[in-house]
Each structure stands twice: as C-alpha cells, then as structure tokens.
Scaffold this motif. Structure first.
Motif, PDB file in Angstrom:
ATOM      1  N   GLY A  77      46.464  85.338  28.335  1.00  0.00           N
ATOM      2  CA  GLY A  77      46.971  83.504  28.106  1.00  0.00           C
ATOM      3  C   GLY A  77      46.593  82.743  29.625  1.00  0.00           C
ATOM      4  O   GLY A  77      45.676  81.686  29.717  1.00  0.00           O
TER       5      GLY A  77
ATOM      6  N   LEU B 169      44.342  73.825  38.709  1.00  0.00           N
ATOM      7  CA  LEU B 169      43.489  73.392  38.816  1.00  0.00           C
ATOM      8  C   LEU B 169      42.287  73.787  37.680  1.00  0.00           C
ATOM      9  O   LEU B 169      42.528  74.853  36.257  1.00  0.00           O
ATOM     10  CB  LEU B 169      42.715  74.745  39.474  1.00  0.00           C
TER      11      LEU B 169
ATOM     12  N   SER C 177      40.561  86.469  32.260  1.00  0.00           N
ATOM     13  CA  SER C 177      39.559  87.056  31.794  1.00  0.00           C
ATOM     14  C   SER C 177      38.663  85.810  32.457  1.00  0.00           C
ATOM     15  O   SER C 177      37.371  85.835  32.573  1.00  0.00           O
ATOM     16  CB  SER C 177      39.402  87.414  30.166  1.00  0.00           C
ATOM     17  N   SER C 178      38.927  84.805  31.604  1.00  0.00           N
ATOM     18  CA  SER C 178      38.624  83.598  32.169  1.00  0.00           C
ATOM     19  C   SER C 178      37.353  83.441  33.234  1.00  0.00           C
ATOM     20  O   SER C 178      36.096  83.204  33.994  1.00  0.00           O
ATOM     21  CB  SER C 178      38.647  82.012  31.303  1.00  0.00           C
TER      22      SER C 178
END
Ligand SMILES: Nc1ncnc2c1ncn2[C@@H]1O[C@H](COP(=O)(O)OS(=O)(=O)O)[C@@H](OP(=O)(O)O)[C@H]1O
Ligand SMILES: Nc1ncnc2c1ncn2[C@@H]1O[C@H](COP(=O)(O)OP(=O)(O)O)[C@@H](O)[C@H]1O
Length: 201
Positions: free
Chosen positions: A39, A182, A43-44
């Motif tokens: 989390g 960010l 991956s993002s």
C-alpha cells in the motif's frame, strides 16, 4: 568464446552486446527497484514511471509482485525463505531485462536488506537503482487498497509485512519517495530527473 565452470555448464558470449542495444535504443538500461510496505505505492509508481518512459519511446517493462506470484513464482509463500527466493529469482530476471537493453521497474515489498543487497551485487553499480517508497504504515493501512491490512489485523493473513513480519528500511537507497507528501506525477518526475541526471536517458 566459451567459459566452462566446474558443473560443465558453458557460458555463451553473444554477438550483440548490451552496449549495442543501448545504442539502438538511444538510452541505457537499468533496474528501478521499488521497495516498500504493502500500500506504499510501489505498483502505482512503477506503472506510472513505465508509462512515462513508454511515452518517451524508451524500451521499458514492469515486474510486479502480485503478477509474478500468479505465474513464475506461484510456488512461493510469504515465509522468510520463500520471500528470499522470490527476490533472488526477480533479481535474475531483472538482470536478463537489463542485459536486453530494457529499463525494468520492479514492484516487490522485498522486505529484507540482505536480499536487496544480493540483487544489487548482481549488477554494475550504475544499473541498480533502489527506490524506497516511503510511507508510514498508518497511512498504508488507511489506504488498504486490497483490504489486506484488515485481514492481517484480524489474523486471517499470517506473516503480513509491517504487522507480523518485518520490513527493513533501506539504509542507502538511490531515491526516496515520500508518497504521503507527493502526488504520483511529482513522484514520477523525481525518478525521471534522476535518470536524466545519471545520463541513463
Ligand atoms: N503475508 C503477506 N505479506 C505481504 N504481502 C502479502 C502477504 N500475503 C499476500 N500479500 C500480497 O502479496 C504482495 C507482496 O508480494 P511480494 O512478492 O512483493 O512480497 S515479497 O517481496 O516476497 O515480500 C502484496 O502486494 P503489495 O500490496 O502490492 O505490496 C500483497 O498484495
Ligand atoms: N504519491 C503516491 N504514489 C503512489 N501511490 C499513491 C500516492 N499517493 C496516493 N497513492 C495511492 O496509494 C495506493 C498505493 O497502492 P499500490 O500502488 O497498490 O501500493 P503497493 O504496490 O505498494 O501495494 C494507491 O491507491 C494509490 O493511488
């Protein structure tokens, strides 16, 4: 040229070198090794960096923990020994990608310092870029994009990183991205700036 080792296995040297491939592609190859809690945004970010590189007509690819555990590593659990083997295999696969001239982004928790160091040792120093996706566990748990923290807290998932299994923070990563501070766009820019500064792009 052939080099024979003690197991009678021979290393074949190929005609097209990594440098030849860099020339063809117009950029160098490397591994962007994203590490962090579930989390945290691995991956993002790996996906967003890969997309940005693709837009720039670079040769790139993503290896993602969840996806790789569906195929190549579907025999591995989340015990310490299997996590170690998971990371070793991904290190070897990443090495092949880098040899093929590709910028490969990997998104694995890779919780153990020794295992990340083992992968680092597989590469030339400029080729392995460790990116600590830094995010407090309370924020990861609040995001809980797959509902795994909830399951881990209720005891349904054993050995869950950050809760019942350790995460050893990188001591000297090339890049630290604070995903709590960010946006994804700013984080991508941080990685691209690094690649330009190091003349990989
Ligand atoms: N016990 C446990 N601990 C941590 N994570 C778990 C666990 N069980 C399943 N998952 C899911 O598997 C993804 C992590 O796989 P990785 O291959 O990246 O893990 S590791 O590097 O071998 O530690 C992880 O993906 P991310 O959330 O993207 O990190 C989870 O979706
Ligand atoms: N700066 C950021 N970078 C990456 N993800 C972020 C950021 N800010 C918020 N997020 C969100 O946090 C979640 C991270 O999930 P994911 O990328 O699956 O993490 P991981 O792969 O580390 O488990 C996503 O829902 C994403 O939209």
């Amino acid at each position: 040229m052939y080099v024979m080792n003690m197991n009678n296995i021979t290393w074949h040297h190929m005609s097209v070198t990594k440098q030849n491939r860099h020339q063809l592609n117009g950029h160098k190859s490397c591994v962007l090794w994203f590490t962090g809690l579930s989390g945290s945004g691995k991956s993002s970010l790996a996906n967003a960096v890969d997309y940005a590189l693709f837009q720039k007509k670079c040769r790139s690819y993503v290896l993602d923990g969840d996806n790789i555990r569906h195929g190549l590593n579907n025999d591995l659990s989340f015990g310490d020994g299997d996590r170690k083997e998971n990371i070793r295999r991904i290190g070897e696969v990443s090495k092949l990608f880098v040899d093929s001239g590709i910028i490969v982004s990997t998104a694995f928790i890779s919780p153990f310092r020794n295992d990340r160091q083992l992968v680092r040792n597989m590469f030339d120093s400029s080729e392995f870029i460790e990116i600590f996706v830094d995010c407090p566990i309370r924020v990861c748990e609040k995001r809980d994009p797959k509902g795994l923290y909830k399951k881990a807290r209720s005891g349904v998932i054993p050995n869950f990183t950050g809760i019942t299994s350790p995460y050893e923070k990188p001591e000297n990563p090339e890049i630290i991205i604070e995903t709590n501070q960010l946006t994804i766009e700013q984080s991508v820019q941080q990685v691209l700036n690094y690649l330009k500064e190091k003349q990989i792009l």
